[in-house]
Design a protein around this motif. Structure first.
Motif, PDB file in Angstrom:
ATOM      1  N   PRO A 153       0.723  -1.587   0.092  1.00 14.79           N
ATOM      2  CA  PRO A 153      -0.020  -0.015  -0.439  1.00 14.79           C
ATOM      3  C   PRO A 153       0.563   1.541  -0.075  1.00 14.79           C
ATOM      4  O   PRO A 153       0.472   2.427  -0.242  1.00 14.79           O
ATOM      5  CB  PRO A 153      -0.540  -0.502   1.227  1.00 14.79           C
ATOM      6  N   TRP A 154       1.717   1.346   1.125  1.00 20.72           N
ATOM      7  CA  TRP A 154       2.943   2.621   0.766  1.00 20.72           C
ATOM      8  C   TRP A 154       3.400   2.750  -0.665  1.00 20.72           C
ATOM      9  O   TRP A 154       3.795   4.071  -0.891  1.00 20.72           O
ATOM     10  CB  TRP A 154       4.035   1.994   1.706  1.00 20.72           C
ATOM     11  N   ARG A 157       0.610   4.112  -2.862  1.00 21.04           N
ATOM     12  CA  ARG A 157       0.192   5.397  -2.485  1.00 21.04           C
ATOM     13  C   ARG A 157       1.517   6.251  -3.378  1.00 21.04           C
ATOM     14  O   ARG A 157       0.591   7.043  -3.936  1.00 21.04           O
ATOM     15  CB  ARG A 157       0.199   5.390  -0.856  1.00 21.04           C
ATOM     16  N   HIS A 158       2.238   6.327  -2.945  1.00 20.20           N
ATOM     17  CA  HIS A 158       3.335   6.736  -4.310  1.00 20.20           C
ATOM     18  C   HIS A 158       3.337   6.712  -5.370  1.00 20.20           C
ATOM     19  O   HIS A 158       3.113   8.076  -6.498  1.00 20.20           O
ATOM     20  CB  HIS A 158       4.846   6.381  -3.666  1.00 20.20           C
ATOM     21  N   GLU A 160       0.738   6.653  -6.622  1.00 19.82           N
ATOM     22  CA  GLU A 160      -0.864   7.150  -7.025  1.00 19.82           C
ATOM     23  C   GLU A 160      -0.410   8.618  -7.127  1.00 19.82           C
ATOM     24  O   GLU A 160      -0.981   9.631  -8.109  1.00 19.82           O
ATOM     25  CB  GLU A 160      -2.079   6.991  -6.382  1.00 19.82           C
ATOM     26  N   ALA A 161      -0.063   9.103  -6.138  1.00 19.42           N
ATOM     27  CA  ALA A 161       0.785  10.178  -5.618  1.00 19.42           C
ATOM     28  C   ALA A 161       1.254  10.791  -7.367  1.00 19.42           C
ATOM     29  O   ALA A 161       0.932  12.123  -7.332  1.00 19.42           O
ATOM     30  CB  ALA A 161       1.315  10.675  -4.646  1.00 19.42           C
TER      31      ALA A 161
END
Length: 335
Positions: A153-154, A157-158, A160-161
């Motif tokens: 997930p981390w 998240r990157h 997606e950002a």
């Protein structure tokens, strides 16, 4: 199919560098002799005082002279933003961004196209620094390092950002240690020297090969009477796993550099725990045309028993990589 290039992270020579056995010129010359012309550095290791104090222009000039002398290419500056341990407090967001900008400047001074960001850095920090990186012609690459992986997930998240930012200055640097398909023999032998009984060591190695859940392995080792080093050997399974190299394909447009992590190269040029044949096949399938930079980390597992020979270990990996990417073997690798 891409054209994969070979390089070396000077981190590989950390023992020899620390002991004063190899100078910066020795490191660059040795790598070039192996046909590994891409040079990756960790600022703190190669340039004394970075980042607490500035690096003199004379040292940067020396760097460029050596890069030119041996016909090499500066690939990446690996920076260390440890914002959790900064002067006894957590570094505020604005200071984190300023710190990244400082490393962008340093990477630019070295002539590197990339800077490596530790995986602990929040994506918001990198997104905020991206416009400055674009100005400087630098890409910031977050290192995807075990126990994280491309489905974590981390990391999602990157990703997606990065996409939301619209910046092409943000990307990924996969560390091949996340594809640990077997328990490294050098680790096994170290734990045995620390007192792990052979039957427990054999069980842990087989459990890793069978992909047994780490918590069950730790519990079983305890029930086998294992303590101390035996538990520590089992707990390695919490950090390492046999993730699939093919997961890199979905991220390939943002993958620009690769850490060729290895713990041991045998005399017949095999890394017994990391499937580099499958890795290179996936990279070719994805059209990767960047560097694989050797990153030797077996030294810490053998230095209690013998003097590490990082140069020979890097040479062996470069032989393997040259074969896998279809390059003729340079003379210096034929030793």
């Amino acid at each position: 199919m891409g054209t994969i290039k070979r390089g070396v992270s000077l981190y590989s020579y950390q023992n020899e560098t620390f002991q004063g056995k190899m100078s910066l010129e020795d490191c660059i010359r040795t790598s070039a002799e192996f046909g590994a012309y891409g040079i990756e550095v960790i600022g703190e290791q190669t340039f004394w005082g970075w980042p607490e104090v500035g690096v003199e222009d004379a040292k940067i000039d020396e760097w460029h002279q050596l890069i030119a002398k041996y016909d090499c290419v500066p690939v990446s500056h690996d920076f260390m933003l440890d914002y959790k341990r900064y002067k006894g407090r957590e570094m505020p967001f604005d200071e984190q961004v300023a710190s990244v900008r400082n490393d962008i400047d340093f990477g630019a001074r070295l002539g590197a196209k990339y800077i490596r960001a530790l995986v602990s850095i929040a994506p918001e920090v990198l997104v905020a620094a991206a416009p400055y990186a674009e100005e400087k012609g630098i890409k910031i690459l977050i290192e995807v390092h075990a126990p994280l992986h491309f489905d974590h997930p981390w990391i999602v998240r990157h990703a997606e950002a990065f996409e939301k930012s619209g910046s092409d200055a943000l990307g990924f640097l996969p560390d091949m240690g996340m594809f640990l398909h077997a328990y490294p023999p050098v680790m096994v032998e170290k734990f045995k020297r620390l007192g792990v009984p052979a039957n427990i060591a054999d069980y842990i190695v087989k459990a890793y090969a069978d992909r047994v859940l780490s918590e069950y392995v730790i519990l079983n080792v305890q029930e086998m009477g294992g303590t101390g080093p035996s538990i520590a050997m089992a707990e390695v399974l919490r950090h390492n796993a046999a993730y699939e190299p093919k997961r890199m394909l979905d991220y390939m447009p943002r993958i620009h550099n690769i850490h060729g992590k290895f713990y041991q190269m045998t005399a017949d040029y095999v890394e017994p725990s990391i499937p580099y044949d499958k890795i290179v096949a996936v990279l070719n399938q994805g059209g990767y045309d960047g560097y694989i930079c050797s990153e030797y980390e077996g030294n810490r597992w053998i230095e209690d028993a013998e003097e590490p020979d990082s140069v020979e270990q890097v040479r062996r990996q470069q032989v393997m990589l040259a074969k896998l990417i279809g390059e003729p073997t340079p003379t210096a690798l034929a030793a």
